[in-house]
Design an enzyme around this catalytic site. Structure first.
Site, short mmCIF file in Angstrom:
data_model
loop_
_atom_site.label_atom_id
_atom_site.label_comp_id
_atom_site.label_asym_id
_atom_site.label_seq_id
_atom_site.Cartn_x
_atom_site.Cartn_y
_atom_site.Cartn_z
N HIS A 12 -30.04 10.05 36.70
CA HIS A 12 -29.21 9.06 37.41
C HIS A 12 -29.95 8.55 38.64
O HIS A 12 -30.48 9.35 39.43
CB HIS A 12 -27.87 9.68 37.81
CG HIS A 12 -26.98 8.70 38.51
ND1 HIS A 12 -26.28 7.72 37.83
CD2 HIS A 12 -26.72 8.51 39.82
CE1 HIS A 12 -25.61 6.98 38.70
NE2 HIS A 12 -25.86 7.44 39.92
N SER B 216 -31.58 11.74 40.50
CA SER B 216 -31.11 13.10 40.22
C SER B 216 -31.11 13.34 38.71
O SER B 216 -30.86 12.42 37.94
CB SER B 216 -29.65 13.29 40.69
OG SER B 216 -29.48 12.89 42.03
C1 GRF Z 1 -33.42 4.46 34.77
O1 GRF Z 1 -33.66 3.83 35.98
C2 GRF Z 1 -32.25 5.42 34.88
O2 GRF Z 1 -32.08 5.95 36.12
C3 GRF Z 1 -31.08 4.53 34.55
O3 GRF Z 1 -31.58 3.67 33.55
C4 GRF Z 1 -32.96 3.47 33.74
C5 GRF Z 1 -33.65 3.69 32.43
O4 GRF Z 1 -34.95 3.20 32.44
N1 GRF Z 1 -29.94 5.32 34.16
P1 GRF Z 1 -35.87 3.34 31.16
O5 GRF Z 1 -35.10 2.82 29.97
O6 GRF Z 1 -36.24 4.78 31.00
O7 GRF Z 1 -37.07 2.48 31.46
#
Ligand code: GRF
Length: 229
Positions: free
Chosen positions: A123, A150
């Site tokens: 998150h 986190s």
């Molecule tokens: C990340 O920034 C995560 O924190 C959020 O979604 C994004 C996913 O990025 N929940 P990716 O698909 O791994 O590039």
């Protein structure tokens, strides 16, 4: 797995990854698995979006994928149907750990409670603050001095399970939400493999018995990764 001995033997940890988007975090897991830095086997990737670039990344690494699109033939797939299919797929793959890496559907409490393996989520905030969406924008608007990401245990309440690890940065007051997002993503790319390594090595032992609601087996949490950016 029958007890809480995740990652205690020498076999690679079997990891299933749930995604909805670009999959940059999945890519880091693929890269660290392939280089031997992370003792895992990614046994499959589930996406709820047909256009998720994460699917391409998985296919290029010859990892099995399951596309459970939230919209098919113009009809929305309800969460229960999604979960029935996801469950069948996970039963087939038999993961030791399920990682939500940019997975944007909210899962039901039943799915979480009866999950075949412990589930963790990445998150983009320093939980317990800034649960939910648009975290970077909200952090800037509030004038926060610190921000980060986190990894936490998934529970029925959104973004509220035990926080296992965190990585943090100082917020430049002139930073934009997009700039902050890019900075936090760099942290995520280090935090997620590090956390999974701790689980694979048995430093972090996750409870696989959903009837127990006991955090006493965990070290003082969260563990914090300090990164020189
Ligand atoms: C990340 O920034 C995560 O924190 C959020 O979604 C994004 C996913 O990025 N929940 P990716 O698909 O791994 O590039």
């Amino acid at each position: 797995m029958s007890d809480s001995s995740l990652g205690q033997n020498n076999k690679p940890l079997r990891v299933a990854v749930l995604v909805s988007g670009s999959g940059s975090n999945l890519q880091v897991l693929i890269d660290t698995m392939q280089s031997g830095e992370l003792p895992i086997e990614i046994v499959g990737v589930i996406s709820n979006r047909e256009d998720a670039y994460a699917l391409t990344r998985a296919k290029e690494a010859s990892i099995p994928v399951a596309l459970l699109s939230h919209v098919a033939n113009g009809k929305r797939m309800g969460i229960k149907t999604f979960e029935t299919h996801a469950n069948a797929q996970l039963q087939d793959w038999q993961p030791d750990l399920i990682v939500l890496a940019g997975f944007m559907r909210v899962l039901s409490s039943d799915f979480i409670q009866y999950s075949i393996a412990p589930m963790i989520n990445l998150h983009p905030s320093l939980l317990p603050v800034y649960k939910g969406l648009d975290t970077h924008q909200r952090v800037i608007q509030a004038g926060e001095r610190h921000h980060g990401c986190s990894v936490h245990v998934v529970t029925a309440e959104l973004d509220a399970g035990t926080v296992l690890t965190q990585a943090l940065l100082e917020v430049d007051p002139k930073e934009t939400a997009d700039g902050l997002k890019a900075q936090v993503q760099k942290l995520e790319h280090q935090l997620l493999p590090w956390t999974i390594l701790l689980i694979a090595k048995g430093v972090l032992t996750l409870n696989t018995d959903s009837s127990k609601n006991d955090d006493s087996y965990l070290p003082a949490l969260p563990l914090t990764l300090f990164i020189d950016q």
